[in-house]
Scaffold this motif. Sequence first.
Motif, PDB file in Angstrom:
ATOM      1  N   ALA A 318       0.816  -1.207   0.000  1.00  0.00           N
ATOM      2  CA  ALA A 318       0.000   0.000   0.000  1.00  0.00           C
ATOM      3  C   ALA A 318       0.855   1.265   0.000  1.00  0.00           C
ATOM      4  O   ALA A 318       0.453   2.295  -0.537  1.00  0.00           O
ATOM      5  N   TYR A 319       2.052   1.183   0.586  1.00  0.00           N
ATOM      6  CA  TYR A 319       2.902   2.361   0.700  1.00  0.00           C
ATOM      7  C   TYR A 319       4.135   2.306  -0.213  1.00  0.00           C
ATOM      8  O   TYR A 319       4.778   3.319  -0.441  1.00  0.00           O
ATOM      9  N   MET A 320       4.454   1.111  -0.708  1.00  0.00           N
ATOM     10  CA  MET A 320       5.642   0.937  -1.544  1.00  0.00           C
ATOM     11  C   MET A 320       5.245   1.136  -3.005  1.00  0.00           C
ATOM     12  O   MET A 320       4.772   0.219  -3.674  1.00  0.00           O
ATOM     13  N   ARG A 321       5.404   2.352  -3.521  1.00  0.00           N
ATOM     14  CA  ARG A 321       4.971   2.654  -4.885  1.00  0.00           C
ATOM     15  C   ARG A 321       6.112   2.668  -5.886  1.00  0.00           C
ATOM     16  O   ARG A 321       5.891   2.835  -7.077  1.00  0.00           O
ATOM     17  N   ASP A 322       7.350   2.535  -5.414  1.00  0.00           N
ATOM     18  CA  ASP A 322       8.523   2.606  -6.272  1.00  0.00           C
ATOM     19  C   ASP A 322       9.095   1.200  -6.464  1.00  0.00           C
ATOM     20  O   ASP A 322       9.211   0.439  -5.505  1.00  0.00           O
ATOM     21  N   ASP A 323       9.414   0.851  -7.706  1.00  0.00           N
ATOM     22  CA  ASP A 323      10.003  -0.477  -7.934  1.00  0.00           C
ATOM     23  C   ASP A 323      11.529  -0.466  -7.821  1.00  0.00           C
ATOM     24  O   ASP A 323      12.180  -1.469  -8.142  1.00  0.00           O
ATOM     25  N   LEU A 324      12.108   0.643  -7.360  1.00  0.00           N
ATOM     26  CA  LEU A 324      13.543   0.728  -7.045  1.00  0.00           C
ATOM     27  C   LEU A 324      14.424   0.381  -8.243  1.00  0.00           C
ATOM     28  O   LEU A 324      15.503  -0.180  -8.092  1.00  0.00           O
ATOM     29  N   LEU A 325      13.962   0.720  -9.432  1.00  0.00           N
ATOM     30  CA  LEU A 325      14.687   0.347 -10.641  1.00  0.00           C
ATOM     31  C   LEU A 325      16.105   0.915 -10.648  1.00  0.00           C
ATOM     32  O   LEU A 325      17.066   0.204 -10.965  1.00  0.00           O
ATOM     33  N   ASP A 326      16.248   2.180 -10.305  1.00  0.00           N
ATOM     34  CA  ASP A 326      17.578   2.797 -10.337  1.00  0.00           C
ATOM     35  C   ASP A 326      18.511   2.174  -9.299  1.00  0.00           C
ATOM     36  O   ASP A 326      19.705   1.980  -9.569  1.00  0.00           O
ATOM     37  N   THR A 331      22.953  -3.246  -8.638  1.00  0.00           N
ATOM     38  CA  THR A 331      22.840  -4.576  -8.027  1.00  0.00           C
ATOM     39  C   THR A 331      22.894  -5.667  -9.089  1.00  0.00           C
ATOM     40  O   THR A 331      23.641  -6.653  -8.967  1.00  0.00           O
ATOM     41  N   MET A 332      22.096  -5.514 -10.144  1.00  0.00           N
ATOM     42  CA  MET A 332      22.064  -6.518 -11.197  1.00  0.00           C
ATOM     43  C   MET A 332      23.389  -6.577 -11.950  1.00  0.00           C
ATOM     44  O   MET A 332      23.829  -7.661 -12.355  1.00  0.00           O
ATOM     45  N   GLN A 333      24.044  -5.435 -12.103  1.00  0.00           N
ATOM     46  CA  GLN A 333      25.337  -5.443 -12.773  1.00  0.00           C
ATOM     47  C   GLN A 333      26.395  -6.134 -11.916  1.00  0.00           C
ATOM     48  O   GLN A 333      27.241  -6.882 -12.422  1.00  0.00           O
ATOM     49  N   ASN A 334      26.333  -5.918 -10.596  1.00  0.00           N
ATOM     50  CA  ASN A 334      27.282  -6.574  -9.690  1.00  0.00           C
ATOM     51  C   ASN A 334      27.117  -8.095  -9.729  1.00  0.00           C
ATOM     52  O   ASN A 334      28.096  -8.843  -9.718  1.00  0.00           O
ATOM     53  N   TRP A 335      25.853  -8.551  -9.744  1.00  0.00           N
ATOM     54  CA  TRP A 335      25.592  -9.986  -9.830  1.00  0.00           C
ATOM     55  C   TRP A 335      26.107 -10.547 -11.160  1.00  0.00           C
ATOM     56  O   TRP A 335      26.758 -11.603 -11.192  1.00  0.00           O
ATOM     57  N   ALA A 336      25.842  -9.852 -12.245  1.00  0.00           N
ATOM     58  CA  ALA A 336      26.302 -10.315 -13.557  1.00  0.00           C
ATOM     59  C   ALA A 336      27.822 -10.372 -13.613  1.00  0.00           C
ATOM     60  O   ALA A 336      28.405 -11.324 -14.158  1.00  0.00           O
TER      61      ALA A 336
END
Length: 352
Positions: A318-326, A331-336
Amino acid sequence: MGHYPELSLRDARMKSMLTRADILDPKTDVYKPPEIIGMPDLPEKNEAIPLFRDVAKVWFDRKVLGLSNGKHIQQNWNTLKTYVFPQLGALPIDQIKQRHLIAVFDPIWRIKHTTAKRTLGRVEEVFELAKLLEHIEINPASFKRQIAFGRVTIQTRHQPSLDRSRAPDLWQWILKHDVAEDVRQMLMVMLLTGKRTKEVRMVQWIDLELDQLIWTSQREHMKMRRAHRIPICKQLDVIFDNMSLLTGTSDAVFARPKNKLGVIDENCARLEFQKFYPNITEHGMRATFRTWLRKQNCYSQDLMETALSHEKDPMVNAYMRDDLLDERRPTMQNWADYVTGGAMPPRLQDQL
């Protein structure tokens, strides 16, 4: 719709919506009585009481409209066909009592507990439909399972997962593995993203904003029926460039025109991964990614759960409206980079 300020913009939108739905006459502002939608495929109250299997068929035809997973669709019908129809299918639905249901499910309640529990839940829904249609007054499948069958102790067994330390080994194995090239590229995508098999198989070119490095999985391909964006890392960008050479003329990225759904088969990735590590599933692959995230001790719970598109607590949603893409992009680059050792996948263009 009218004139401002006598008619506000908000009221105009509502009036327009009701007009399109054929509920409101826009000239007279008179509401039309709703049409009574009948159910012609069900017998009327004054007709013969239907058999259990007939009501079950109507229930299934309606339930299947809300299901998208072929395996789940088959399970809904096949479990009734296997465990219920032989004993109860030919009985009028108003003659089936609780003792009949207990006799049907008692032999399998312990040895096939999960299947029995889910099947009895489906039977309860069938009877609930019959109750709403006034064929019965009481739902015989609404009873306390523990009293009827006794307590069942279930030991939770998690899907096998690959230790995070072996993720780089898996990447090197994929690069050398003898497999069709489009399947190789799909395996790499699944390892780099932690996405579910369906999300990867069904990705369309229109889902990819390659100039913005964003991949949006559409809601109909998601388990939670909610669109999910992920940032495209450098390695993933190369893979999509490779796939443009293989299937760029098709709508689907991992297109297989001769297959039923026009994409790579559902079990293809799992069978290939299991050649590297027995019994592993895509869920186990996601667990590897999730474990690595947690062990970095620098990522928030919200970020980790959003990365895997997990369902959150309703209050959090209800309060979390951002998908934190930036925030997820590094994070995804570090994993890759961890998985690949910072190297890029081989470019197919260079091999031509």
